[in-house]
Structures are given as C-alpha cells and as structure tokens.
Design a protein around this motif. Sequence first.
Motif, PDB file in Angstrom:
ATOM      1  N   ALA A  33       5.848  41.523 -35.012  1.00 41.07           N
ATOM      2  CA  ALA A  33       5.371  42.542 -35.348  1.00 41.07           C
ATOM      3  C   ALA A  33       4.185  43.243 -34.008  1.00 41.07           C
ATOM      4  CB  ALA A  33       4.136  42.227 -36.518  1.00 41.07           C
ATOM      5  N   LEU A  34       3.745  42.306 -33.239  1.00 42.69           N
ATOM      6  CA  LEU A  34       3.124  42.532 -32.309  1.00 42.69           C
ATOM      7  C   LEU A  34       3.785  43.417 -31.185  1.00 42.69           C
ATOM      8  CD1 LEU A  34       0.625  39.389 -31.557  1.00 42.69           C
ATOM      9  CD2 LEU A  34       0.030  41.836 -32.076  1.00 42.69           C
ATOM     10  N   SER A  35       5.260  42.581 -31.016  1.00 37.90           N
ATOM     11  CA  SER A  35       6.295  43.260 -30.213  1.00 37.90           C
ATOM     12  C   SER A  35       6.653  44.707 -30.521  1.00 37.90           C
ATOM     13  CB  SER A  35       7.452  42.541 -30.001  1.00 37.90           C
ATOM     14  OG  SER A  35       8.482  42.952 -29.396  1.00 37.90           O
ATOM     15  N   LEU A  36       6.643  44.831 -31.793  1.00 35.36           N
ATOM     16  CA  LEU A  36       7.063  46.109 -32.446  1.00 35.36           C
ATOM     17  C   LEU A  36       5.798  47.287 -32.232  1.00 35.36           C
ATOM     18  CD1 LEU A  36       8.289  45.534 -36.008  1.00 35.36           C
ATOM     19  CD2 LEU A  36       9.385  46.839 -34.259  1.00 35.36           C
ATOM     20  N   THR A  37       4.642  46.805 -32.251  1.00 39.70           N
ATOM     21  CA  THR A  37       3.306  47.565 -32.058  1.00 39.70           C
ATOM     22  C   THR A  37       3.463  48.046 -30.695  1.00 39.70           C
ATOM     23  OG1 THR A  37       2.220  46.496 -33.517  1.00 39.70           O
ATOM     24  CG2 THR A  37       0.965  47.730 -32.353  1.00 39.70           C
ATOM     25  N   ALA A  38       3.591  47.157 -29.593  1.00 41.75           N
ATOM     26  CA  ALA A  38       3.610  47.317 -28.012  1.00 41.75           C
ATOM     27  C   ALA A  38       4.455  48.475 -27.909  1.00 41.75           C
ATOM     28  CB  ALA A  38       3.879  46.087 -27.182  1.00 41.75           C
ATOM     29  N   GLY A  39       5.814  48.302 -28.611  1.00 40.62           N
ATOM     30  CA  GLY A  39       6.825  49.190 -28.161  1.00 40.62           C
ATOM     31  C   GLY A  39       6.663  50.529 -28.831  1.00 40.62           C
ATOM     32  N   LEU A  40       6.258  50.573 -29.886  1.00 34.85           N
ATOM     33  CA  LEU A  40       5.615  52.187 -30.577  1.00 34.85           C
ATOM     34  C   LEU A  40       4.613  52.589 -29.787  1.00 34.85           C
ATOM     35  CD1 LEU A  40       6.215  51.106 -34.034  1.00 34.85           C
ATOM     36  CD2 LEU A  40       7.442  52.615 -32.928  1.00 34.85           C
ATOM     37  N   LYS A  45       7.410  55.030 -21.680  1.00 30.71           N
ATOM     38  CA  LYS A  45       7.922  54.104 -20.799  1.00 30.71           C
ATOM     39  C   LYS A  45       9.275  53.911 -20.766  1.00 30.71           C
ATOM     40  CE  LYS A  45       3.749  52.518 -19.651  1.00 30.71           C
ATOM     41  NZ  LYS A  45       2.970  52.409 -18.466  1.00 30.71           N
ATOM     42  N   ASP A  46      10.095  53.657 -19.831  1.00 26.17           N
ATOM     43  CA  ASP A  46      11.399  53.395 -19.911  1.00 26.17           C
ATOM     44  C   ASP A  46      11.727  51.958 -20.473  1.00 26.17           C
ATOM     45  OD1 ASP A  46      12.003  55.474 -18.413  1.00 26.17           O
ATOM     46  OD2 ASP A  46      12.099  54.709 -16.257  1.00 26.17           O
ATOM     47  N   PHE A  48      11.085  51.250 -23.797  1.00 23.60           N
ATOM     48  CA  PHE A  48      10.398  51.162 -25.051  1.00 23.60           C
ATOM     49  C   PHE A  48      11.187  50.553 -26.185  1.00 23.60           C
ATOM     50  CE2 PHE A  48      11.813  55.277 -25.962  1.00 23.60           C
ATOM     51  CZ  PHE A  48      11.809  55.586 -27.356  1.00 23.60           C
ATOM     52  N   TRP A  49      12.319  50.846 -26.427  1.00 19.45           N
ATOM     53  CA  TRP A  49      12.984  50.595 -27.386  1.00 19.45           C
ATOM     54  C   TRP A  49      13.522  48.996 -27.428  1.00 19.45           C
ATOM     55  CZ3 TRP A  49      17.633  48.295 -26.230  1.00 19.45           C
ATOM     56  CH2 TRP A  49      18.300  48.576 -24.966  1.00 19.45           C
ATOM     57  N   VAL A  50      13.289  48.223 -26.242  1.00 24.54           N
ATOM     58  CA  VAL A  50      13.647  46.745 -26.092  1.00 24.54           C
ATOM     59  C   VAL A  50      12.352  46.016 -26.899  1.00 24.54           C
ATOM     60  CG1 VAL A  50      13.768  44.808 -24.721  1.00 24.54           C
ATOM     61  CG2 VAL A  50      14.650  47.152 -23.713  1.00 24.54           C
ATOM     62  N   PRO A  51      11.439  46.307 -27.120  1.00 32.12           N
ATOM     63  CA  PRO A  51      10.392  45.257 -27.685  1.00 32.12           C
ATOM     64  C   PRO A  51      10.431  45.662 -29.105  1.00 32.12           C
ATOM     65  CG  PRO A  51       9.206  46.742 -26.359  1.00 32.12           C
ATOM     66  CD  PRO A  51      10.374  46.830 -25.822  1.00 32.12           C
ATOM     67  N   ILE A  52      10.874  47.165 -29.533  1.00 33.53           N
ATOM     68  CA  ILE A  52      11.068  47.511 -30.962  1.00 33.53           C
ATOM     69  C   ILE A  52      12.315  46.742 -31.373  1.00 33.53           C
ATOM     70  CG2 ILE A  52      11.580  49.343 -32.466  1.00 33.53           C
ATOM     71  CD1 ILE A  52       9.941  51.165 -30.402  1.00 33.53           C
ATOM     72  N   LEU A  53      13.350  46.679 -30.740  1.00 33.55           N
ATOM     73  CA  LEU A  53      14.578  46.026 -31.049  1.00 33.55           C
ATOM     74  C   LEU A  53      14.308  44.477 -31.277  1.00 33.55           C
ATOM     75  CD1 LEU A  53      17.621  46.591 -31.989  1.00 33.55           C
ATOM     76  CD2 LEU A  53      18.045  46.101 -29.398  1.00 33.55           C
ATOM     77  N   GLY A  54      13.805  43.991 -30.203  1.00 30.79           N
ATOM     78  CA  GLY A  54      13.574  42.564 -30.109  1.00 30.79           C
ATOM     79  C   GLY A  54      12.655  42.065 -31.395  1.00 30.79           C
ATOM     80  N   GLY A  55      11.579  42.717 -31.721  1.00 26.31           N
ATOM     81  CA  GLY A  55      10.726  42.638 -32.728  1.00 26.31           C
ATOM     82  C   GLY A  55      11.019  42.849 -34.156  1.00 26.31           C
ATOM     83  N   GLY A  56      11.974  43.806 -34.356  1.00 23.09           N
ATOM     84  CA  GLY A  56      12.365  43.996 -35.515  1.00 23.09           C
ATOM     85  C   GLY A  56      13.632  43.113 -35.898  1.00 23.09           C
TER      86      GLY A  56
END
Length: 85
Positions: A33-40, A45-46, A48-56
């Motif tokens: 969830a922290l990773s999702l929040t950081a990505g969102l 930033k270039d 930004f979808w990596v922490p969203i994908l990883g966290g999800g």
Amino acid sequence: MTGGESFSVKKLGLWAAILAFGLVAGYVILLGALSLTAGLRHPDKDGFWVPILGGGLCIVIVTWLFFRFARFFYHLTKRPDRLQM
C-alpha cells in the motif's frame, strides 16, 4: 472435558501459524500500500507506474497466498487427532 474434546497442542499450533502468517501478510500488504501511494503521488515522474504495479501485484499475491494457507491450516484443525475405531 464435557464436550468429548480434549486439548490439542496441534490445533493450538495451527492457529498460531495462521496468526503468524496473518501478521506477516499484513506487513507485506502495508508495504504494498505504501508503494501504491508513492506511485500515485508522483505521476509526473518517469516510471511512476512501477511502484503502482509492484504494490498492486504484491497485495494481490500475498492476499491470495494468505487465504490459501489459512484455508489449508483450518482444514487441518478439523481433522481428528486420534484414530477412529
């Protein structure tokens, strides 16, 4: 005991394993969830979808594994400890 059930260390250990795995799963879900929040919060930033994908993916996989293992351990608690004659 009056219900015909005796105290089982096996059942206590299995419930403790479910609880311990639940705590570990909760920690990993929090990190996801922290990773999702950081990505969102940084869509400009270039990558930004990596922490969203990883966290999800982390949240989905850990939740799926937790329910599979919890169901497996729960079914083990329902098995009889003694041989039936």
